[in-house]
Design a protein around this motif. Structure first.
Motif, PDB file in Angstrom:
ATOM      1  N   THR A 289       0.815  -1.205   0.000  1.00  0.00           N
ATOM      2  CA  THR A 289       0.000   0.000   0.000  1.00  0.00           C
ATOM      3  C   THR A 289       0.853   1.261   0.000  1.00  0.00           C
ATOM      4  OG1 THR A 289      -0.189  -0.075   2.418  1.00  0.00           O
ATOM      5  CG2 THR A 289      -1.957  -1.115   1.144  1.00  0.00           C
ATOM      6  N   SER A 290       2.076   1.170   0.582  1.00  0.00           N
ATOM      7  CA  SER A 290       2.971   2.330   0.577  1.00  0.00           C
ATOM      8  C   SER A 290       4.415   1.882   0.757  1.00  0.00           C
ATOM      9  CB  SER A 290       2.593   3.327   1.677  1.00  0.00           C
ATOM     10  OG  SER A 290       2.838   2.769   2.954  1.00  0.00           O
TER      11      SER A 290
ATOM     12  N   SER B 249       6.963   8.825   3.238  1.00  0.00           N
ATOM     13  CA  SER B 249       6.073   7.757   2.761  1.00  0.00           C
ATOM     14  C   SER B 249       5.319   8.210   1.525  1.00  0.00           C
ATOM     15  CB  SER B 249       5.054   7.391   3.842  1.00  0.00           C
ATOM     16  OG  SER B 249       5.688   6.856   4.970  1.00  0.00           O
ATOM     17  N   ASN B 250       5.022   7.246   0.671  1.00  0.00           N
ATOM     18  CA  ASN B 250       4.203   7.524  -0.496  1.00  0.00           C
ATOM     19  C   ASN B 250       3.437   6.261  -0.864  1.00  0.00           C
ATOM     20  OD1 ASN B 250       3.071   9.050  -2.509  1.00  0.00           O
ATOM     21  ND2 ASN B 250       4.922   9.226  -3.734  1.00  0.00           N
ATOM     22  N   ASP B 251       2.183   6.420  -1.264  1.00  0.00           N
ATOM     23  CA  ASP B 251       1.350   5.283  -1.646  1.00  0.00           C
ATOM     24  C   ASP B 251       1.802   4.698  -2.971  1.00  0.00           C
ATOM     25  OD1 ASP B 251      -0.192   5.695   0.598  1.00  0.00           O
ATOM     26  OD2 ASP B 251      -1.733   6.832  -0.467  1.00  0.00           O
TER      27      ASP B 251
ATOM     28  N   SER C  10       5.209   4.495  -7.210  1.00  0.00           N
ATOM     29  CA  SER C  10       4.456   5.615  -6.651  1.00  0.00           C
ATOM     30  C   SER C  10       4.492   6.796  -7.613  1.00  0.00           C
ATOM     31  CB  SER C  10       5.073   6.033  -5.307  1.00  0.00           C
ATOM     32  OG  SER C  10       6.340   6.649  -5.519  1.00  0.00           O
TER      33      SER C  10
END
Length: 115
Positions: A1-2, A46-48, A33
């Motif tokens: 998811t991330s 963080s990045n999805d 991402s």
């Protein structure tokens, strides 16, 4: 998811990706991402990534910087591969190909996922 990594470079872009493993080397791109802009000199960013079904196994997490002056945290040991590709601007290559170099480093990067 991330994907999350400890990276630096205030106001610089970074992009993350997931590659398959082929005999201990990065293989095909499975997910990436959007690019994200870092907000401090060094921090967890963080990045999805798009929802991607993966079977249990080994994968490579990738990061790409927009600027050569950007940094990432690491410890000695582990496996790191480096390839010349502007993944931030163009997106990651669909296949990793040959690594330009390798290092005995463990990068501070991890994936968050759901089962």
């Amino acid at each position: 998811t991330s994907i999350t990594a400890y990276v630096g470079g205030t106001g610089k872009d970074v992009r993350y990706g997931i590659y398959s493993d082929v005999a201990g080397e990065p293989g095909d791109l499975l997910a990436e991402s959007d690019k994200i802009t870092t907000q401090s000199s060094m921090s967890w960013v963080s990045n999805d990534v798009p929802p991607t079904a993966l079977v249990a196994g080994t994968y490579w997490l990738a990061l790409s910087f927009a600027d050569n002056a950007q940094q990432y945290a690491f410890e000695d040991g582990g496996e790191t591969r480096y390839a010349n590709n502007d993944g931030v601007t163009n997106g990651f290559s669909s296949s990793w190909g040959s690594s330009a170099s390798s290092y005995s480093r463990t990068i501070s990067i991890y994936a968050t996922y759901t089962q």
